[in-house]
Structures are given as C-alpha cells and as structure tokens.
Design a protein around this motif. Structure first.
Motif, PDB file in Angstrom:
ATOM      1  N   HIS A  70      33.941  15.836 -28.759  1.00 38.92           N
ATOM      2  CA  HIS A  70      34.275  16.142 -27.633  1.00 38.92           C
ATOM      3  C   HIS A  70      33.177  16.767 -26.779  1.00 38.92           C
ATOM      4  O   HIS A  70      32.094  16.495 -27.329  1.00 38.92           O
ATOM      5  N   ASP A 127      27.723  22.026 -27.234  1.00 39.15           N
ATOM      6  CA  ASP A 127      26.929  21.929 -28.622  1.00 39.15           C
ATOM      7  C   ASP A 127      27.188  20.446 -29.325  1.00 39.15           C
ATOM      8  O   ASP A 127      26.978  20.330 -30.591  1.00 39.15           O
ATOM      9  N   HIS A 128      27.766  19.655 -28.440  1.00 45.23           N
ATOM     10  CA  HIS A 128      28.057  18.368 -29.029  1.00 45.23           C
ATOM     11  C   HIS A 128      27.347  17.303 -28.042  1.00 45.23           C
ATOM     12  O   HIS A 128      27.268  16.092 -28.550  1.00 45.23           O
ATOM     13  N   ASP A 169      35.430  20.766 -34.349  1.00 42.92           N
ATOM     14  CA  ASP A 169      35.391  22.186 -34.557  1.00 42.92           C
ATOM     15  C   ASP A 169      36.188  22.763 -35.645  1.00 42.92           C
ATOM     16  O   ASP A 169      36.161  23.877 -36.050  1.00 42.92           O
ATOM     17  N   HIS A 181      31.092  22.825 -37.538  1.00 43.68           N
ATOM     18  CA  HIS A 181      31.011  24.355 -37.885  1.00 43.68           C
ATOM     19  C   HIS A 181      30.915  24.876 -39.070  1.00 43.68           C
ATOM     20  O   HIS A 181      31.117  26.070 -39.223  1.00 43.68           O
TER      21      HIS A 181
HETATM   22 FE   LIG Z   1      31.488  22.882 -31.311  1.00 44.92          FE
END
Ligand SMILES: [Fe+2]
Ligand SMILES: [Fe+2]
Length: 264
Positions: free
Chosen positions: A72, A76-77, A158, A221
């Motif tokens: 996605h 953070d990706h 996630d 995560h």
């Molecule tokens: Fe994430």
C-alpha cells in the motif's frame, strides 16, 4: 538504522524500529524474495530512505530486482520506491488501481511500469506464483498482501502488526502477553474501524487466513512469525474489536511530556 536478517533461505527481512513515545516501538519491515525474478516487498519509510538503500544493497544488487510488490501507499512503505524505479528501468510495481491513484497525488507511477492486481488474482514472477490477498485488517484501501505459493508465506502488509517494548527478530521470542497486547494496541491504533465491524463477518475473514495455513507470516510491523503461530496471531485480532479503543495523547498530555523531557 536498518538491520537485515533471513526469514527463510530465499527471503530476507529489512527492518527498522520506530519509537512511538509512551507506547513502545513498531518494527517497519520490507522483504526481498530471491529467485529468478527477485521481488522487493515495500520500500521502507521515507525518513529512512538512504539507510534503506544501503541495507538493500547488502542483500541484493538493486539492478537484479524485477518487481516491487507495493502492499500500500503509506509513507512507511514507499520510501525508496522512486529511487529504485530510476535506478533500475526493468522494475515493475505490483499494485492496485487505487494504489496508482493515490500515488498520482504525490509521485505518479509510470503507467507502463505498473502491474495491477486485485485480491484473488495470481501473478507469476519467475519461479514463484503470488496470489493477491486482501488482509482482514488494513489501514489504507489500496492494501493488498499476498500468498507466495513457493514458500507458503503470507505477506500480510500492516495486518498482524504489534507495538512492542523490544523488537526481536522472531515473533516466537515474544511472551504471549506481549504479543497479544502489542497486536491489540496496534490494531486499535492503526485500524480503529475494527470497533465497528460485525463480529460474524470479521470471524469469517480470520477463518480465511486460518484456512490458508501459511508456513510463515511476514507482516510489515511484526517480527517474522512461523506458521505455527498463526492461531495466536488470529486470536489477538479476534479480540481487537471489543478491546478498549485507542485514544492518543491530547494537548495537555503533550505539554506534560515536553515538560518531562526538558525538565524544570
Ligand atoms: Fe505500515
Ligand atoms: Fe499502513
């Protein structure tokens, strides 16, 4: 600082640990699937961009990558996404229609370099067939994880993340309590809509993952989790909709924290 470790002989994890003040740490993972057409799963956090590229080069020469599976479009990706596209003109980005749409608002993806998948569809990448899966918990509507038929690994994006006090390389090294509490806190923080779900419908979603019987779960995560842990991971999610909703610190709490940090 980004560390790397193998989760399987042909799968490397690139991981950094982000502090969430007052709550612990959340690992941020990306993965390299080695093979005849290597795949990078996500590209690290934007703030870690330079370190990410250094860590990536320690496990694979980026010119050898053929695919990026973008689970996605959160910050953070997508950290090194565009640098990799520039460095290696052969890379194609596996994403969704919505992923392309969201990226078009900040850093458009070249349309001739995307490969669109929807949940349930397969893509063959050299010696692997990857089946796109919509995880039961997500924080972005473009989210698509996948099941790697070769290794039996479920890449869950996630979903199954956890807020932890310490981040080991193996989820099995977490105590039952730390894992469960860490997952529940993350789920209520990252996916607050969980409190509104129909219990029966959500249980069915979790059953779908149980039926997959993954040999390993690789969450963005959570430390790598062997398939034997799947029931525990699912039980934490099942408990999340009725858990206490997450409420972030308000301004008074922030001022208190700042006063503690700066002293009298
Ligand atoms: Fe994430
Ligand atoms: Fe996210």
């Amino acid at each position: 600082m980004i560390a790397t470790y193998p989760a399987a002989p042909d799968i490397d994890v690139l991981t950094s640990t982000f502090p969430i003040p007052g709550f612990g740490f959340v690992p941020v993972n990306a993965f390299v699937l080695h093979g005849s057409e290597p795949v990078l799963v996500d590209t690290g956090a934007m703030v870690d961009h330079a370190d990410f590229m250094t860590a990536l080069r320690s496990v694979i020469d980026p010119v050898d990558l053929r695919w990026i599976w973008l689970t996605h479009t959160d910050f953070d990706h997508i950290g090194s996404l565009h640098q990799l596209l520039e460095e290696n003109p052969r890379i194609r980005v596996i994403t969704t229609f919505l992923g392309v749409g969201i990226m078009s608002l900040t850093a458009p993806l070249p349309m001739d370099r995307v490969f669109l998948v929807n949940p349930g569809q397969d893509i063959t990448v050299g010696d692997r067939t990857l089946t796109a899966v919509k995880p039961p918990v997500f924080d972005n509507p473009s989210t698509t994880g996948f099941y790697d038929q070769k290794s039996g690994t479920f890449f869950s994006s996630d979903c199954f993340g956890a807020l932890l006090q310490e981040v080991p390389q193996n989820a099995a090294d977490l105590s039952d309590d730390d894992l469960r509490q860490g997952q529940v806190t993350w789920a209520t923080l990252d996916s607050p809509w969980l409190h509104k779900v129909d219990a029966g419908a959500f249980a069915k979603e979790l059953d779908g993952i149980r039926a997959m019987e993954p040999t390993m779960v690789l969450s963005s995560h959570l430390p790598a989790a062997a398939g034997a842990m799947t029931d525990r991971l699912l039980a934490s999610l099942a408990a999340s909709p009725t858990a206490h909703p997450f409420t972030g610190p308000d301004q008074a709490a922030l001022e208190q924290m700042l006063a503690q940090m700066t002293g009298p």
